[in-house]
Design a protein around this motif. Sequence first.
Motif, PDB file in Angstrom:
ATOM      1  N   HIS A 153       0.851  -1.189   0.000  1.00 51.89           N
ATOM      2  CA  HIS A 153       0.000   0.000   0.000  1.00 51.89           C
ATOM      3  C   HIS A 153       0.891   1.245   0.000  1.00 51.89           C
ATOM      4  O   HIS A 153       1.520   1.582   1.022  1.00 51.89           O
ATOM      5  N   ILE A 154       0.920   1.931  -1.095  1.00 52.71           N
ATOM      6  CA  ILE A 154       1.827   3.067  -1.254  1.00 52.71           C
ATOM      7  C   ILE A 154       1.460   4.202  -0.307  1.00 52.71           C
ATOM      8  O   ILE A 154       2.332   4.868   0.275  1.00 52.71           O
ATOM      9  N   ASP A 155       0.172   4.453  -0.108  1.00 55.24           N
ATOM     10  CA  ASP A 155      -0.232   5.558   0.761  1.00 55.24           C
ATOM     11  C   ASP A 155       0.211   5.330   2.205  1.00 55.24           C
ATOM     12  O   ASP A 155       0.616   6.279   2.900  1.00 55.24           O
ATOM     13  N   GLU A 156       0.142   4.085   2.677  1.00 53.10           N
ATOM     14  CA  GLU A 156       0.592   3.803   4.042  1.00 53.10           C
ATOM     15  C   GLU A 156       2.103   3.978   4.162  1.00 53.10           C
ATOM     16  O   GLU A 156       2.604   4.512   5.169  1.00 53.10           O
ATOM     17  N   ARG A 181       3.861   5.957   2.330  1.00 54.77           N
ATOM     18  CA  ARG A 181       4.101   7.404   2.233  1.00 54.77           C
ATOM     19  C   ARG A 181       3.854   8.075   3.582  1.00 54.77           C
ATOM     20  O   ARG A 181       4.618   8.962   4.007  1.00 54.77           O
ATOM     21  N   ALA A 182       2.806   7.660   4.277  1.00 53.33           N
ATOM     22  CA  ALA A 182       2.524   8.244   5.595  1.00 53.33           C
ATOM     23  C   ALA A 182       3.610   7.896   6.598  1.00 53.33           C
ATOM     24  O   ALA A 182       4.018   8.747   7.413  1.00 53.33           O
ATOM     25  N   GLU A 183       4.093   6.673   6.574  1.00 59.54           N
ATOM     26  CA  GLU A 183       5.176   6.269   7.480  1.00 59.54           C
ATOM     27  C   GLU A 183       6.459   7.035   7.172  1.00 59.54           C
ATOM     28  O   GLU A 183       7.189   7.458   8.081  1.00 59.54           O
ATOM     29  N   THR A 184       6.730   7.234   5.898  1.00 65.85           N
ATOM     30  CA  THR A 184       7.928   7.990   5.514  1.00 65.85           C
ATOM     31  C   THR A 184       7.853   9.423   6.033  1.00 65.85           C
ATOM     32  O   THR A 184       8.842   9.963   6.552  1.00 65.85           O
ATOM     33  N   HIS A 185       6.700  10.051   5.905  1.00 65.08           N
ATOM     34  CA  HIS A 185       6.549  11.418   6.406  1.00 65.08           C
ATOM     35  C   HIS A 185       6.713  11.472   7.924  1.00 65.08           C
ATOM     36  O   HIS A 185       7.318  12.409   8.462  1.00 65.08           O
ATOM     37  N   GLN A 203       7.544   8.235  -4.683  1.00 64.72           N
ATOM     38  CA  GLN A 203       6.941   7.893  -5.963  1.00 64.72           C
ATOM     39  C   GLN A 203       7.283   6.461  -6.354  1.00 64.72           C
ATOM     40  O   GLN A 203       8.357   5.941  -5.981  1.00 64.72           O
TER      41      GLN A 203
END
Length: 338
Positions: free
Chosen positions: A257-260, A262-266, A283
């Motif tokens: 899941h890319i969105d999850e 991405r949230a963890e990375t932020h 990306q």
Amino acid sequence: MKAFLVVATAIAGACLVAWLTGMAVRWIARRRYEPFLMKFHRACFWPWATMLVFGTLYYVLPATGISSGKLAGYRHGVQIGLIAATGWLLIKYLFVAEDVAFRRLPVNVANNRRVRRARTQIGLMRRMTALVITILTIGTAAMTFGPLRAFGASVLASAGVAGVILGFAAHTTLGNAVAGLQLAFTDALRIDDVVVVECEWGRVEEIKLTHVVVRLWDERRLMLPTSYFTNKPFQNWTRHEARVLAAVTLHLDFTAHIDEIRAETHRLLEQTPLWDQSEWVLQVVDGSDTSICIRVLASASDGPSAWDLRCELREKLIQYLREKHPEWLPRLRSEFKP
């Protein structure tokens, strides 16, 4: 006896003047410009005293009563000593001026691009000027010999041919020296720049007239001729500013899941002081038959911080995937038909 007394008096007087000027410099230094004047006094006292002694002897020797034959030889030796002491004093002054300038231009500041440029140019100009003074000093001392003056006049007509021969013989050395000046005054390379050369990452530690010293990430030193940076492409990460993007690449399964992520990375970026709070992006940049490739870009204040940020992000993202979502790690699928 008269000659001995005149020479001893001259030397004592020169030493006294040198001592008095040293006392005056130390007294003035207590009131103003103390770092420069004290540094100047410590570095230039002995060259100054030596120049005073030889200069005084040169002017008092005719009054010593020494025979003209011996006097000419003595004065010639003193004259050579005076020329050498003058060159010594000028070179020492250049070192003091460079040191004082460097003290006023510290590189351990956030935005130090202009400072590094100035330090690079000052260092190269000091080396070039010291080289010119050394050559002039040797040439001036050599021209005090009569036979050398006559020889120089006789070969003056063939100086063009000699210059061409010398140019071919010293082609590499002169080319590197010119390249060093070109690097300094075109602002292509500066002290403390972050560069990638010969597939190695490091910082520019020294820029000499003929070579550049790059301190690599593992504390090794890579020595390259200055002409390398004018003839071959190289990466300069701090050409216009110190800020650098750190890049992390990961290969994941198609079910990730890319969105999850991405949230963890932020969240990880918000927790680390290495991120400069400016830019970041995650990306999907590529894919293959077995996995997808994601890339994280995050800005850092300088090259070393970008390297550390890259390693920290990679480590914590792998830990997050391993502990929370091991099923998102790359997997090989196979299908068996009965």
